[in-house]
Design a protein around this motif. Structure first.
Motif, short mmCIF file in Angstrom:
data_model
loop_
_atom_site.label_atom_id
_atom_site.label_comp_id
_atom_site.label_asym_id
_atom_site.label_seq_id
_atom_site.Cartn_x
_atom_site.Cartn_y
_atom_site.Cartn_z
N LEU A 151 -130.07 28.13 -19.27
CA LEU A 151 -130.90 27.63 -18.43
C LEU A 151 -131.02 26.11 -18.33
O LEU A 151 -130.98 25.56 -19.38
CB LEU A 151 -132.17 28.09 -18.37
N PRO A 152 -130.92 25.15 -17.22
CA PRO A 152 -131.22 23.91 -17.32
C PRO A 152 -132.34 23.58 -18.28
O PRO A 152 -133.67 24.29 -17.92
CB PRO A 152 -131.15 23.25 -15.98
N THR A 153 -132.41 22.64 -18.93
CA THR A 153 -133.54 22.26 -20.02
C THR A 153 -134.81 21.91 -19.03
O THR A 153 -135.99 22.41 -19.15
CB THR A 153 -133.30 21.08 -20.60
N ASP A 154 -134.73 20.99 -17.92
CA ASP A 154 -135.76 20.82 -17.11
C ASP A 154 -136.35 22.01 -16.24
O ASP A 154 -137.61 22.28 -16.44
CB ASP A 154 -135.53 20.01 -15.88
N PHE A 155 -135.61 22.96 -16.06
CA PHE A 155 -136.20 24.29 -15.30
C PHE A 155 -136.87 25.06 -16.17
O PHE A 155 -137.99 25.52 -16.14
CB PHE A 155 -134.78 25.07 -15.08
N ARG A 156 -136.28 25.26 -17.49
CA ARG A 156 -136.99 25.90 -18.55
C ARG A 156 -138.55 25.18 -19.13
O ARG A 156 -139.32 26.07 -19.15
CB ARG A 156 -136.06 26.20 -19.88
N THR A 157 -138.37 23.95 -19.41
CA THR A 157 -139.48 23.41 -19.37
C THR A 157 -140.64 23.50 -18.48
O THR A 157 -141.69 23.76 -18.96
CB THR A 157 -139.12 21.75 -19.95
N ILE A 158 -140.32 23.40 -17.52
CA ILE A 158 -141.26 23.44 -16.42
C ILE A 158 -141.93 24.97 -16.21
O ILE A 158 -143.23 24.96 -16.05
CB ILE A 158 -140.79 23.10 -15.05
N CYS A 159 -141.06 25.91 -16.23
CA CYS A 159 -141.47 27.27 -16.29
C CYS A 159 -142.33 27.49 -17.51
O CYS A 159 -143.53 27.98 -17.47
CB CYS A 159 -140.51 28.08 -16.33
N GLU A 160 -141.93 27.07 -18.71
CA GLU A 160 -142.63 27.43 -19.79
C GLU A 160 -144.17 26.52 -19.94
O GLU A 160 -144.97 27.01 -20.46
CB GLU A 160 -141.75 27.28 -21.11
N ALA A 161 -143.89 25.33 -19.36
CA ALA A 161 -145.21 24.55 -19.19
C ALA A 161 -146.17 25.22 -18.31
O ALA A 161 -147.48 25.21 -18.75
CB ALA A 161 -144.97 23.12 -18.79
N ALA A 162 -145.71 26.10 -17.40
CA ALA A 162 -146.66 26.68 -16.27
C ALA A 162 -147.30 27.99 -17.08
O ALA A 162 -147.76 28.99 -16.30
CB ALA A 162 -145.87 26.91 -15.05
N GLY A 163 -146.62 28.42 -18.37
CA GLY A 163 -146.98 29.72 -18.83
C GLY A 163 -146.09 30.84 -18.51
O GLY A 163 -146.32 32.00 -18.53
N ILE A 164 -144.91 30.47 -18.03
CA ILE A 164 -144.01 31.47 -17.40
C ILE A 164 -142.90 31.62 -18.21
O ILE A 164 -142.32 30.87 -18.63
CB ILE A 164 -143.48 31.33 -15.86
N GLY A 165 -142.70 32.83 -18.96
CA GLY A 165 -141.60 33.11 -19.81
C GLY A 165 -140.43 33.47 -19.04
O GLY A 165 -140.54 34.25 -18.13
N VAL A 166 -139.27 32.90 -19.32
CA VAL A 166 -137.96 33.15 -18.37
C VAL A 166 -136.96 33.65 -19.52
O VAL A 166 -136.94 33.24 -20.60
CB VAL A 166 -137.67 31.88 -18.02
N GLU A 167 -136.12 34.45 -18.99
CA GLU A 167 -135.24 35.13 -19.85
C GLU A 167 -133.65 35.18 -19.15
O GLU A 167 -133.65 35.90 -18.02
CB GLU A 167 -135.49 36.57 -20.10
N PRO A 168 -132.90 34.30 -19.39
CA PRO A 168 -131.63 34.12 -18.64
C PRO A 168 -130.51 35.36 -19.12
O PRO A 168 -130.57 35.85 -20.10
CB PRO A 168 -130.92 32.85 -19.06
N MET A 169 -130.07 35.79 -17.87
CA MET A 169 -128.80 36.97 -18.20
C MET A 169 -128.05 36.88 -17.01
O MET A 169 -128.27 36.15 -15.80
CB MET A 169 -129.45 38.27 -18.55
N ALA A 170 -126.98 37.49 -16.82
CA ALA A 170 -126.14 37.53 -15.90
C ALA A 170 -126.79 38.38 -14.86
O ALA A 170 -127.63 39.20 -14.97
CB ALA A 170 -124.68 38.30 -16.25
N SER A 171 -126.86 38.07 -13.65
CA SER A 171 -127.35 38.65 -12.53
C SER A 171 -127.31 40.08 -12.44
O SER A 171 -128.05 40.75 -12.15
CB SER A 171 -126.95 38.10 -11.08
N PRO A 172 -125.98 40.69 -12.55
CA PRO A 172 -126.05 42.37 -12.57
C PRO A 172 -126.98 42.81 -13.91
O PRO A 172 -127.73 43.78 -13.52
CB PRO A 172 -124.44 42.60 -12.93
N ALA A 173 -126.83 42.17 -15.00
CA ALA A 173 -127.77 42.86 -16.14
C ALA A 173 -129.30 42.37 -15.79
O ALA A 173 -130.12 43.20 -16.04
CB ALA A 173 -127.48 41.93 -17.33
N ALA A 174 -129.63 41.23 -15.20
CA ALA A 174 -130.88 40.97 -14.60
C ALA A 174 -131.39 41.95 -13.63
O ALA A 174 -132.62 42.52 -13.79
CB ALA A 174 -131.08 39.75 -14.11
#
Length: 117
Positions: free
Chosen positions: A73-96
């Motif tokens: 995940l792009p660093t800015d994307f992850r940083t903004i989500c985590e600052a908002a208290g949202i845990g994000v987990e990257p994976m390939a779209s089929p697996a997601a």
């Protein structure tokens, strides 16, 4: 072997996907999409953190489908989500899609943001 029908309550499962689209709750949706307890909405990709922040509340995790292959995940994307208290987990779209459906059927509080394959 015992088979059970899956009940999704009020949430919408992901039925399938293909080149450039997803089938969600029986409807074909073109392009990037987000599915959460708030519903199905278009998503602008990694530059669109507002949609994720607006759609999630009190969730355990947001799965981020990065397309056909897993990607960082792009660093800015992850940083903004985590600052908002949202845990994000990257994976390939089929697996997601599969992971989202499984956890949704277990009654877990999850959402998914997907880039098509």
């Amino acid at each position: 072997m015992r088979l059970n029908e899956i009940a999704y309550d009020d949430s919408v499962p992901i039925d399938g996907y293909g080149p450039g689209f997803f089938r969600i709750g029986g409807e074909k949706v073109e392009g990037p999409v987000m599915v959460s307890p708030a519903g199905v909405t278009t998503w602008g990709g990694f530059s669109d953190t507002e949609t994720i922040i607006d759609q999630v509340a009190d969730l355990d995790v947001v799965f981020v489908g990065t397309g056909a292959e897993i990607a960082h995940l792009p660093t800015d994307f992850r940083t903004i989500c985590e600052a908002a208290g949202i845990g994000v987990e990257p994976m390939a779209s089929p697996a997601a899609c599969r992971t989202y459906n499984i956890l949704l059927s277990e009654g877990r509080r999850v959402a998914v943001a997907l880039i098509p394959v």
